[in-house]
Design an enzyme around this catalytic site. Structure first.
Site, PDB file in Angstrom:
ATOM      1  N   LYS A  36       0.873  -1.175   0.000  1.00  0.00           N
ATOM      2  CA  LYS A  36       0.000   0.000   0.000  1.00  0.00           C
ATOM      3  C   LYS A  36       0.910   1.225   0.000  1.00  0.00           C
ATOM      4  O   LYS A  36       1.625   1.484   0.974  1.00  0.00           O
ATOM      5  CB  LYS A  36      -0.891   0.002   1.250  1.00  0.00           C
ATOM      6  CG  LYS A  36      -1.577   1.332   1.497  1.00  0.00           C
ATOM      7  CD  LYS A  36      -2.512   1.302   2.689  1.00  0.00           C
ATOM      8  CE  LYS A  36      -2.868   2.709   3.166  1.00  0.00           C
ATOM      9  NZ  LYS A  36      -3.866   2.722   4.238  1.00  0.00           N
ATOM     10  N   GLY A  46      -8.047   8.332   9.978  1.00  0.00           N
ATOM     11  CA  GLY A  46      -8.374   8.351  11.405  1.00  0.00           C
ATOM     12  C   GLY A  46      -9.408   9.386  11.801  1.00  0.00           C
ATOM     13  O   GLY A  46      -9.685   9.554  12.983  1.00  0.00           O
ATOM     14  N   ASN A  94      -9.363   0.915   9.696  1.00  0.00           N
ATOM     15  CA  ASN A  94      -8.610   0.517  10.879  1.00  0.00           C
ATOM     16  C   ASN A  94      -9.222   1.122  12.134  1.00  0.00           C
ATOM     17  O   ASN A  94      -9.832   0.454  12.951  1.00  0.00           O
ATOM     18  CB  ASN A  94      -7.146   0.943  10.705  1.00  0.00           C
ATOM     19  CG  ASN A  94      -6.216   0.451  11.810  1.00  0.00           C
ATOM     20  OD1 ASN A  94      -5.054   0.169  11.559  1.00  0.00           O
ATOM     21  ND2 ASN A  94      -6.669   0.319  13.038  1.00  0.00           N
ATOM     22  N   THR A  95      -9.114   2.458  12.242  1.00  0.00           N
ATOM     23  CA  THR A  95      -9.525   3.134  13.474  1.00  0.00           C
ATOM     24  C   THR A  95     -11.004   2.930  13.792  1.00  0.00           C
ATOM     25  O   THR A  95     -11.376   2.845  14.967  1.00  0.00           O
ATOM     26  CB  THR A  95      -9.221   4.640  13.368  1.00  0.00           C
ATOM     27  OG1 THR A  95      -7.902   4.793  12.829  1.00  0.00           O
ATOM     28  CG2 THR A  95      -9.265   5.317  14.721  1.00  0.00           C
ATOM     29  N   ALA A 114      -9.488   4.779   4.340  1.00  0.00           N
ATOM     30  CA  ALA A 114      -9.287   5.885   5.284  1.00  0.00           C
ATOM     31  C   ALA A 114     -10.519   6.767   5.445  1.00  0.00           C
ATOM     32  O   ALA A 114     -11.202   7.088   4.478  1.00  0.00           O
ATOM     33  CB  ALA A 114      -8.098   6.764   4.898  1.00  0.00           C
ATOM     34  N   GLY A 115     -10.788   7.134   6.678  1.00  0.00           N
ATOM     35  CA  GLY A 115     -11.858   8.084   6.968  1.00  0.00           C
ATOM     36  C   GLY A 115     -13.212   7.457   7.250  1.00  0.00           C
ATOM     37  O   GLY A 115     -14.148   8.161   7.635  1.00  0.00           O
TER      38      GLY A 115
END
Lengths: 255, 67
Positions: free
Chosen positions: A96, A157, A205-206, A183-184
């Protein structure tokens, strides 16, 4: 089924492995998520202190494809160096490309991402660049030959969801390679939305690791992604301005 | 012998001659580790034959959690 390079995956959820409250929670979250692709970062080993347990070393590597990121790289050269180190592990050939161009927003540097992707393709990597939601940039990356394009929904995040659904849908419409919204993403709603727009997958992830109950959220994300995908494949009804009765207009009991 | 390991200057005992010796010294021989010596990636098969010399710059890298 999602095909990236020469590999196929049943799950459309790509899960990050950072910031979980504990190893046990992480292990369970990964298991219930159904994810087959897990992202990792590369860092110096802390050789001078007692070593901490390493999640990757406890993982059954026959079950998962590793997607190392180049996080920490500020330019193409650094990203290529990190990617080469990752490949030297002998555990992966995917990468990535993640080159942050702004330390406050963590938004990617498009110019360096393009340069790094080109170099890594030359070197034979399976290249998945994390990019901004720029439609032309996604096109340029595809023309280089990247194996998937990963536009961000919102800053890393931030959990803000898809800020520009129009751009994401334009990227999906033009792309012949998989589009993974990366992301986001903050909630299952965001993940389902990405899939309903026609994304091939979602990387997050987050949203899981920082949930109050990461294990439950991992399951929720998995279901949301599946539901969103099915909804996309089913083809939604047309939106109308006015109401339209679901019950027959004829044979009314009342006069 | 003085080398730079992961950004820190360290003094290595004289009986440590190879990369493999150093990994054993730190108890890392069975860990998942990627080695880069003076900006060159070192293959695992050659840890035993890779000599360390004064002023070497060694990076020992591993995978950590990330998104």
């Amino acid at each position: 089924m999602m095909k990236i390079g020469n590999r196929t995956f049943q799950s459309r959820l790509l899960l990050g492995t950072g910031k979980y409250p504990s190893y046990d929670i992480q292990k369970e979250a990964v298991a219930v998520s159904g994810a087959e692709i897990l992202t990792f970062a590369l860092r110096r080993m802390n050789v001078f202190e007692e070593s901490q347990p390493n999640f990757l070393e406890k993982l059954d590597l026959t079950k998962y494809a590793l997607l190392p990121n180049t996080a920490g790289a500020k330019n193409a050269e650094e990203a290529v160096r990190i990617a080469k180190l990752a490949k030297a592990s002998g555990l992966c050939d995917m990468v990535k490309v993640e080159i942050i161009g702004c330390s406050k927003t963590l938004l990617p540097d498009p110019v360096e991402t393009l340069k790094a992707s080109e170099k890594l393709l030359e070197l034979g990597f399976t290249v998945l660049p994390y990019t901004s939601d720029d439609v032309v940039l996604a096109k340029r990356l595809e023309e280089l030959g990247v194996h998937a394009v990963m536009p961000g929904a919102a800053p890393i995040g931030s959990g803000r969801g898809i800020i520009n659904p129009l751009n994401i849908s334009l990227i999906i419409e033009q792309s012949k390679i998989p589009v993974i919204v990366d992301a986001g993403v903050g909630s299952p709603k965001d993940a389902a939305f990405a899939m309903e727009l026609g994304a091939d997958g979602v990387l997050l992830n987050t949203a899981v690791s920082n949930a109050e109950d990461p294990v439950k959220m991992a399951r929720a994300m998995s279901l949301a992604i599946e539901a969103g995908r099915l909804g996309f494949e089913a083809g939604r009804m047309a939106m109308k301005k006015y109401g339209e009765a679901s019950s027959p207009a004829s044979g009314l009991v009342t006069s | 012998m003085n080398i730079q390991l992961n950004g820190k200057s360290i003094d290595v005992p004289d009986d440590i001659g190879t990369l493999q010796d150093l990994l054993v010294w730190y108890g890392l021989q069975d860990r998942m580790v990627i080695a880069e010596l003076n900006r060159e990636i070192i293959k695992k098969e050659t840890y035993q034959s890779t000599a360390l010399t004064e002023k070497d710059i060694l990076e020992l890298i591993h995978f950590v959690g990330g998104g």
